[in-house]
Enzyme design. Structure first.
Site, mmCIF file in Angstrom:
data_model
loop_
_atom_site.group_PDB
_atom_site.id
_atom_site.type_symbol
_atom_site.label_atom_id
_atom_site.label_comp_id
_atom_site.label_asym_id
_atom_site.label_seq_id
_atom_site.Cartn_x
_atom_site.Cartn_y
_atom_site.Cartn_z
ATOM 1 N N GLY A 1 3.828 10.585 9.442
ATOM 2 C CA GLY A 1 5.075 9.984 8.599
ATOM 3 C C GLY A 1 5.956 9.836 9.591
ATOM 4 O O GLY A 1 7.254 9.658 9.331
ATOM 5 N N SER A 2 5.711 9.432 11.023
ATOM 6 C CA SER A 2 6.932 8.847 11.932
ATOM 7 C C SER A 2 7.355 7.477 11.469
ATOM 8 O O SER A 2 8.713 7.516 11.746
ATOM 9 C CB SER A 2 6.297 9.117 13.270
ATOM 10 N N LEU B 1 -4.342 4.945 4.969
ATOM 11 C CA LEU B 1 -5.903 4.731 5.299
ATOM 12 C C LEU B 1 -6.874 4.187 4.314
ATOM 13 O O LEU B 1 -7.907 3.676 4.564
ATOM 14 C CB LEU B 1 -6.723 6.004 5.905
ATOM 15 N N LYS B 2 -6.342 3.953 3.068
ATOM 16 C CA LYS B 2 -7.100 3.626 2.093
ATOM 17 C C LYS B 2 -6.766 1.904 1.768
ATOM 18 O O LYS B 2 -5.646 1.467 1.902
ATOM 19 C CB LYS B 2 -7.131 4.268 0.715
ATOM 20 N N LEU B 3 -7.790 1.203 0.992
ATOM 21 C CA LEU B 3 -7.456 -0.072 0.608
ATOM 22 C C LEU B 3 -6.508 0.094 -0.692
ATOM 23 O O LEU B 3 -6.909 0.851 -1.561
ATOM 24 C CB LEU B 3 -8.640 -0.913 0.428
ATOM 25 N N HIS C 1 0.154 -2.299 11.788
ATOM 26 C CA HIS C 1 -0.834 -2.059 12.513
ATOM 27 C C HIS C 1 -0.559 -1.915 14.054
ATOM 28 O O HIS C 1 0.330 -2.621 14.570
ATOM 29 C CB HIS C 1 -1.666 -3.270 12.427
ATOM 30 N N GLU D 1 6.787 0.409 17.337
ATOM 31 C CA GLU D 1 6.358 0.466 15.860
ATOM 32 C C GLU D 1 7.895 0.926 15.107
ATOM 33 O O GLU D 1 8.303 0.191 13.992
ATOM 34 C CB GLU D 1 5.499 1.495 15.210
HETATM 35 C C1 GRF Z 1 0.777 4.171 12.927
HETATM 36 O O1 GRF Z 1 0.587 3.876 14.429
HETATM 37 C C2 GRF Z 1 0.793 2.789 12.232
HETATM 38 O O2 GRF Z 1 0.694 1.733 13.069
HETATM 39 C C3 GRF Z 1 -0.719 2.955 11.850
HETATM 40 O O3 GRF Z 1 -0.817 4.481 11.542
HETATM 41 C C4 GRF Z 1 0.099 5.034 12.277
HETATM 42 C C5 GRF Z 1 0.966 5.809 11.468
HETATM 43 O O4 GRF Z 1 1.706 6.807 12.029
HETATM 44 N N1 GRF Z 1 -1.228 2.216 10.611
HETATM 45 P P1 GRF Z 1 2.828 7.647 11.165
HETATM 46 O O5 GRF Z 1 2.122 8.140 10.336
HETATM 47 O O6 GRF Z 1 3.922 6.764 10.691
HETATM 48 O O7 GRF Z 1 3.393 8.602 12.573
#
Ligand code: GRF
Length: 201
Positions: free
Chosen positions: A11-12, A85-87, A104, A174
């Site tokens: 959840g960062s 992680l799911k569609l 991503h 990100e």
């Molecule tokens: C991040 O690296 C994002 O790009 C990917 O999953 C990770 C999630 O990290 N899709 P967080 O849970 O937001 O810390």
């Protein structure tokens, strides 16, 4: 603009969005949804008084069939996949066309697709010997990581010694890129012109 954030883990990025929400006041995260019963991201949501739902078949979860109603009833205008992680079910994607975005942790269209999540991505980037990586925000379509790209930010990885080091550098960008894009969408400055996504100044 009312937002639903979908998560599966740490959840960062959710935290980065919450910080931007407080600072910029352009959008409101009204619900956090996970395919997990419990995850660190839920604790972040709880600490910030944001409603959470887990989605799936288990007891206490809402079913995927019920998802459109939940999104409708809460008035969600934008769905942000931040480590989900799911569609997303086809009916939701069709209903929220160009209103679902994903982050991503690599420069798409390379290093994406099924199974390319978490450290898998950074290991593939490391093994390729690529000298740059970065973060991509894209619209979500019916398959993994193939929708139109909204924004990207690069990082120099020419001197890294491990995939973990790449992950660390990419995560930093990100946390800048996702709030930037969500804010631009809230300001209605993300447009599709001539089949290409542009961010207006
Ligand atoms: C991040 O690296 C994002 O790009 C990917 O999953 C990770 C999630 O990290 N899709 P967080 O849970 O937001 O810390």
């Amino acid at each position: 603009m009312k937002i639903a954030v979908f998560v599966s883990g740490r959840g960062s990025n959710l935290k980065a969005l919450i910080d931007a929400q407080i600072k910029l006041r352009k959008f409101e995260i009204i619900v956090v949804i996970s395919d997990k019963k419990n995850c660190a991201a839920f604790n972040i949501a709880d600490d910030n008084n944001i409603k959470t739902f887990s989605i799936g078949n288990g007891e206490g979860s809402i079913s995927y069939q019920h998802l459109p109603n939940l999104l409708h009833d809460t008035g969600v205008e934008l769905i942000v996949l931040a480590g989900f992680l799911k569609l997303i079910p086809e009916d939701v994607i069709k209903k929220y066309q160009n209103k679902i975005i994903n982050i991503h942790p690599a420069l798409l269209p390379s290093f994406g697709g099924k199974g390319m999540y978490g450290l898998n991505v950074h290991k593939a980037v490391y093994r390729s010997s690529a000298k740059v990586s970065g973060a991509t925000i894209h619209f979500v379509d019916l398959s993994y990581d193939t929708g139109k790209i909204i924004a990207q930010k690069c990082v120099d990885i020419s001197d890294v010694k491990s995939p973990e080091e790449i992950a660390e550098r990419v995560l930093e960008v990100e946390h800048e890129l996702l709030p930037y894009v969500v804010n631009k969408i809230a300001e209605d400055k993300v447009k599709i012109i001539d089949d290409r996504v542009s961010i207006l100044k």
